[in-house]
Write a protein that holds these residues in place. Structure first.
Motif, PDB file in Angstrom:
ATOM      1  N   PRO A   5       0.830  -1.212   0.000  1.00 51.62           N
ATOM      2  CA  PRO A   5       0.000   0.000   0.000  1.00 51.62           C
ATOM      3  C   PRO A   5       0.863   1.260   0.000  1.00 51.62           C
ATOM      4  CG  PRO A   5       0.029  -1.027   2.158  1.00 51.62           C
ATOM      5  CD  PRO A   5       0.767  -1.944   1.255  1.00 51.62           C
ATOM      6  N   ASP A   6       0.266   2.322  -0.506  1.00 50.15           N
ATOM      7  CA  ASP A   6       0.966   3.608  -0.530  1.00 50.15           C
ATOM      8  C   ASP A   6       0.593   4.363   0.753  1.00 50.15           C
ATOM      9  OD1 ASP A   6       2.141   5.956  -1.051  1.00 50.15           O
ATOM     10  OD2 ASP A   6       1.127   6.343  -2.975  1.00 50.15           O
ATOM     11  N   PHE A   7       1.574   4.490   1.617  1.00 50.25           N
ATOM     12  CA  PHE A   7       1.285   5.078   2.926  1.00 50.25           C
ATOM     13  C   PHE A   7       1.184   6.601   2.870  1.00 50.25           C
ATOM     14  CE2 PHE A   7       2.582   5.664   7.568  1.00 50.25           C
ATOM     15  CZ  PHE A   7       1.375   5.197   8.056  1.00 50.25           C
ATOM     16  N   ASP A   8       1.850   7.224   1.888  1.00 50.02           N
ATOM     17  CA  ASP A   8       1.962   8.688   1.929  1.00 50.02           C
ATOM     18  C   ASP A   8       0.611   9.417   1.837  1.00 50.02           C
ATOM     19  OD1 ASP A   8       4.606   8.441   2.399  1.00 50.02           O
ATOM     20  OD2 ASP A   8       5.173   8.579   0.292  1.00 50.02           O
ATOM     21  N   PRO A   9      -0.268   9.042   0.891  1.00 47.38           N
ATOM     22  CA  PRO A   9      -1.576   9.728   0.883  1.00 47.38           C
ATOM     23  C   PRO A   9      -2.357   9.475   2.177  1.00 47.38           C
ATOM     24  CG  PRO A   9      -1.283   8.396  -1.100  1.00 47.38           C
ATOM     25  CD  PRO A   9      -0.121   8.102  -0.222  1.00 47.38           C
ATOM     26  N   PHE A  10      -2.214   8.256   2.708  1.00 47.33           N
ATOM     27  CA  PHE A  10      -2.920   7.947   3.957  1.00 47.33           C
ATOM     28  C   PHE A  10      -2.432   8.863   5.082  1.00 47.33           C
ATOM     29  CE2 PHE A  10      -3.366   5.588   7.945  1.00 47.33           C
ATOM     30  CZ  PHE A  10      -4.727   5.336   7.919  1.00 47.33           C
ATOM     31  N   LEU A  11      -1.116   9.028   5.132  1.00 46.93           N
ATOM     32  CA  LEU A  11      -0.522   9.876   6.174  1.00 46.93           C
ATOM     33  C   LEU A  11      -0.996  11.332   6.027  1.00 46.93           C
ATOM     34  CD1 LEU A  11       1.475   9.133   8.394  1.00 46.93           C
ATOM     35  CD2 LEU A  11       3.332   9.838   6.887  1.00 46.93           C
ATOM     36  N   ARG A  12      -1.035  11.798   4.782  1.00 48.32           N
ATOM     37  CA  ARG A  12      -1.489  13.179   4.555  1.00 48.32           C
ATOM     38  C   ARG A  12      -2.954  13.322   4.973  1.00 48.32           C
ATOM     39  NH1 ARG A  12       1.023  12.696  -0.374  1.00 48.32           N
ATOM     40  NH2 ARG A  12      -0.941  12.771  -1.518  1.00 48.32           N
ATOM     41  N   ALA A  13      -3.743  12.284   4.703  1.00 50.23           N
ATOM     42  CA  ALA A  13      -5.168  12.352   5.057  1.00 50.23           C
ATOM     43  C   ALA A  13      -5.345  12.358   6.580  1.00 50.23           C
ATOM     44  CB  ALA A  13      -5.914  11.170   4.436  1.00 50.23           C
ATOM     45  N   VAL A  14      -4.562  11.532   7.287  1.00 47.11           N
ATOM     46  CA  VAL A  14      -4.669  11.523   8.760  1.00 47.11           C
ATOM     47  C   VAL A  14      -4.256  12.894   9.310  1.00 47.11           C
ATOM     48  CG1 VAL A  14      -3.773  10.525  10.910  1.00 47.11           C
ATOM     49  CG2 VAL A  14      -4.351   9.024   8.989  1.00 47.11           C
ATOM     50  N   ALA A  15      -3.203  13.482   8.733  1.00 46.82           N
ATOM     51  CA  ALA A  15      -2.762  14.807   9.199  1.00 46.82           C
ATOM     52  C   ALA A  15      -3.888  15.823   9.021  1.00 46.82           C
ATOM     53  CB  ALA A  15      -1.515  15.239   8.430  1.00 46.82           C
TER      54      ALA A  15
END
Ligand code: SF4
Length: 399
Positions: free
Chosen positions: A40-50
């Motif tokens: 999975p691509d974690f970066d968009p998920f991380l941006r969304a959580v932020a």
């Protein structure tokens, strides 16, 4: 040694949860919201959580200005991601109130992704407690569950966490596995004890009709024999872990002194919890809400529209809140306090509740405590039925 946990958990505690839904397995018993992806691509998920965290701070400034007593990163399989990225996730949450050194910061870990490289890096990332989803120390049972690792690998995972300096290691174990016997279950319990883990959760798989695992298990036993088998396994866990010095502090949770889960206790005490990520639950000021279990909608709403993810919210009625107090109070060794019910409904329903509690005590299910009642150890296996009886007594009064 940790400070007194009671001072951290409870009504005033705030906890944070992040649900990372990605997972590369398909366990037959799984009831969690998960998205099957190997890389999975974690970066968009991380941006969304932020983004979600920033929006939530605007929405609930008071709660998120308080230092969390506990932070829990679960899934899914959060340990699919490298520790640096998980550290970046914790950094987002730290943008709220600063955490004290005593805050419990837990990561749920799949044993296949915990080793001598990742364990120290997870400490470095900021986690101080691991909940290792071992399930069993028997290879045949791990194969039945399709967990994708061996018992030896699970042992190594736990040992590497200890070597890395984790002081709090919790194990997730499972009974009621098709093909499991009382002997093999006892072997798993003995291994958990020998590894010196501070905390053990014993889950029962059976019970959900739609669950493939449950259907398999029911194929092995006639109904009454299955119940007896599960009861024997549950009692074996309570006895073995009790003899080894673990406190049975909640229906399925056992802890060495001082190592009960702050995160779980705060939830059972109806503390404020803010959950982030698709499918995450939250609770504050009598309102519960759940983000939709939809990763695509979660990412799109936060990253494209800059708005909160879709979610269902509902305010608990006084009746609902009192029912929760009964359900959550009775599942803990600390028991149910009448004052907790009276806080929502006044003292009027207490006479009926106490009458029902006396009946259930005479039948060997409950015992009185100062200002309340609690389950007797022999009744923990049927806690659900006792809770239903008590809630019915509450409803009878409203009828
Ligand atoms: S690893 Fe966990 S989340 Fe993934 S399928 Fe198995 S139980 Fe579900």
């Amino acid at each position: 040694m940790r400070p007194d946990q009671a001072s951290l958990a409870g009504d005033s505690a705030v906890t944070l949860y992040v649900h990372i839904p990605f997972c590369c397995r398909r366990c037959a018993y799984c009831g969690t919201f998960r998205v099957a992806e190997r890389e999975p691509d974690f970066d968009p998920f991380l941006r969304a959580v932020a983004r979600e965290f920033a929006l939530r701070r605007e929405e609930s400034p008071a709660a998120l200005a308080r230092a969390p007593a506990a932070v829990y990163v679960g899934g899914g399989m959060p340990s699919l991601f490298d520790p640096k990225r998980l550290g970046a996730l914790l950094a987002i949450l730290r943008e709220g109130a600063p955490w004290s050194a005593e805050a419990e910061v837990t990561l749920e870990v799949h044993p296949g992704s915990l080793d001598r490289d990742t364990a120290p890096a997870l400490r470095e990332a900021g986690f101080n407690r691991l909940h290792v989803r071992v399930q069993s120390f028997r290879n045949a049972e791990l194969e039945t569950l399709d967990r994708g690792y061996t018992a030896e690998r699970a042992r190594e995972a736990v040992l590497s966490a200890r070597e890395a300096g984790f002081r709090a290691i919790s194990l997730d174990l499972r009974y009621g596995i098709p093909g499991q016997t009382l002997d093999t279950w006892t072997t798993t319990l003995k291994e958990a004890i020998a590894l010196g883990c501070e905390h053990v959760v014993c889950n029962q798989t059976a019970g959900r009709e739609e669950n493939l695992h449950d259907r398999l298990l029911r194929g092995h036993f006639p109904e009454s024999a299955l119940d007896e088998h599960l009861l024997a396994e549950y009692q074996a866990a309570a006895r073995r872990l009790g003899e080894a010095g673990y406190e049975h502090y909640e229906v399925q949770s056992f802890a060495r002194a001082g190592w009960a889960s702050l995160y779980a206790r705060a939830a059972w005490q109806r503390g404020t919890c803010h959950g982030f990520g698709p499918g995450a639950h939250s609770f504050e000021d009598g309102v519960r809400w759940r983000n939709a279990a939809d990763l695509g909608a979660y990412l799109a709403r936060l990253l494209e529209a800059g708005r909160q993810p879709p979610r269902e919210r509902y305010r608990l009625s006084a009746e609902n809140a009192a029912q929760e107090e009964i359900f959550l109070g009775l599942r803990q060794a600390a028991g149910l306090r009448w004052a907790a019910v009276a806080r929502h409904l006044g003292t009027a329903p207490l006479a009926g509740l106490e009458r029902k509690a006396r009946l259930l005590s005479a039948q060997g299910f409950l015992e009185p405590i100062e200002g309340g009642v609690r389950l007797l150890p022999q009744a923990w296996f049927v806690a659900g039925s006792v809770v239903r009886e008590m809630i019915r007594a509450l409803e009878d009064r409203a009828a």
